[in-house]
Structure formats: C-alpha cells, structure tokens
Motif scaffolding. Sequence first.
Motif, PDB file in Angstrom:
ATOM      1  N   ARG A  20       0.817  -1.215   0.000  1.00  0.00           N
ATOM      2  CA  ARG A  20       0.000   0.000   0.000  1.00  0.00           C
ATOM      3  C   ARG A  20       0.852   1.267   0.000  1.00  0.00           C
ATOM      4  N   SER A  21       1.943   1.266   0.761  1.00  0.00           N
ATOM      5  CA  SER A  21       2.789   2.465   0.821  1.00  0.00           C
ATOM      6  C   SER A  21       3.417   2.765  -0.536  1.00  0.00           C
ATOM      7  N   VAL A  22       3.748   1.742  -1.310  1.00  0.00           N
ATOM      8  CA  VAL A  22       4.316   1.937  -2.641  1.00  0.00           C
ATOM      9  C   VAL A  22       3.278   2.575  -3.557  1.00  0.00           C
ATOM     10  N   THR A  23       2.055   2.079  -3.487  1.00  0.00           N
ATOM     11  CA  THR A  23       0.976   2.616  -4.317  1.00  0.00           C
ATOM     12  C   THR A  23       0.778   4.101  -4.045  1.00  0.00           C
ATOM     13  N   PHE A  24       0.685   4.472  -2.783  1.00  0.00           N
ATOM     14  CA  PHE A  24       0.398   5.859  -2.449  1.00  0.00           C
ATOM     15  C   PHE A  24       1.592   6.785  -2.652  1.00  0.00           C
ATOM     16  N   GLN A  25       2.806   6.259  -2.665  1.00  0.00           N
ATOM     17  CA  GLN A  25       3.963   7.094  -2.962  1.00  0.00           C
ATOM     18  C   GLN A  25       3.934   7.567  -4.407  1.00  0.00           C
ATOM     19  N   GLY A 128      -7.867  -5.829  -0.766  1.00  0.00           N
ATOM     20  CA  GLY A 128      -6.435  -5.952  -0.510  1.00  0.00           C
ATOM     21  C   GLY A 128      -5.994  -5.077   0.635  1.00  0.00           C
ATOM     22  N   TRP A 129      -4.726  -5.166   0.936  1.00  0.00           N
ATOM     23  CA  TRP A 129      -4.069  -4.401   1.993  1.00  0.00           C
ATOM     24  C   TRP A 129      -4.615  -4.819   3.327  1.00  0.00           C
TER      25      TRP A 129
END
Length: 129
Positions: A20-25, A128-129
């Motif tokens: 999730r952190s990769v997606t939002f970055q 997900g997540w």
Amino acid sequence: MLTGYDVAVGENEATSAEDRSVTFQRSADAYASSVGLSAATSDIFGCAGRFAGDPTGCAALNRHTAQLPRAQWADPSRFYQQSPANWYAKFWHDRAINGRAYGFPYDVADQSSFVSHGDPQWLLVAVGW
C-alpha cells in the motif's frame, strides 16, 4: 437463471498485489494548489456547491477538459492531458480494470466502477491491503 453477465472492477492485479505504501507514494496531486478557481477545492473534488447540479461540468474540471467544446468533455482520450487536473482520479483510473474507477463524484462518461445488474446470482469482492 444465469445471464452470462460478468464484470470486474477495481484496482488492477499489479496495484492490488503491491504494498500500500508503494501505491500511495506514486500518487501525486498538485491539482488542489494549482486549480485557480474561486470555488473551494472540496467543491471541485466533491462536485459540491455550485458544481452539485452539473455532473458533466464537474467532471470536465476534474479531467481538464472544460476548455474544450462540450461535445468533447466525454472523450476519454482527452482526459488528464495537462494541469490543472485531478491527478488523484487519473492515478486510480490508470490502475483500474478497464480504466474504470470512482475517482470523484459524477465520474461520468462510462468511467465509473459502479455496477448495476438486475437479479444478480452472486457477487465476488476482493479486498487488498
């Protein structure tokens, strides 16, 4: 009775599988600071206030197509070509199955992930997540 109707919506498999952190970055949204309208950003993103009664106009502002002739507002090939635009909505459309996401209220022109079907037999939801 099965009708053969089958539809999938939501994030694509690659986005769903990543952290999730990769997606939002990857999501960048300079729209709020650069839109330059007298309306509150929340009214533009939320299609509220003066935009509440104008779904296609609100969509045109979010997609940066309002400067085009009204007949071109619903042409997906013209969406998000330059700033200011709702880059957050584009981010999710780019990562959605068949490009359909609910990026903002009134995500019109057959771009929403909203699904309606009479007498459905089953529903599969993946979270997900």
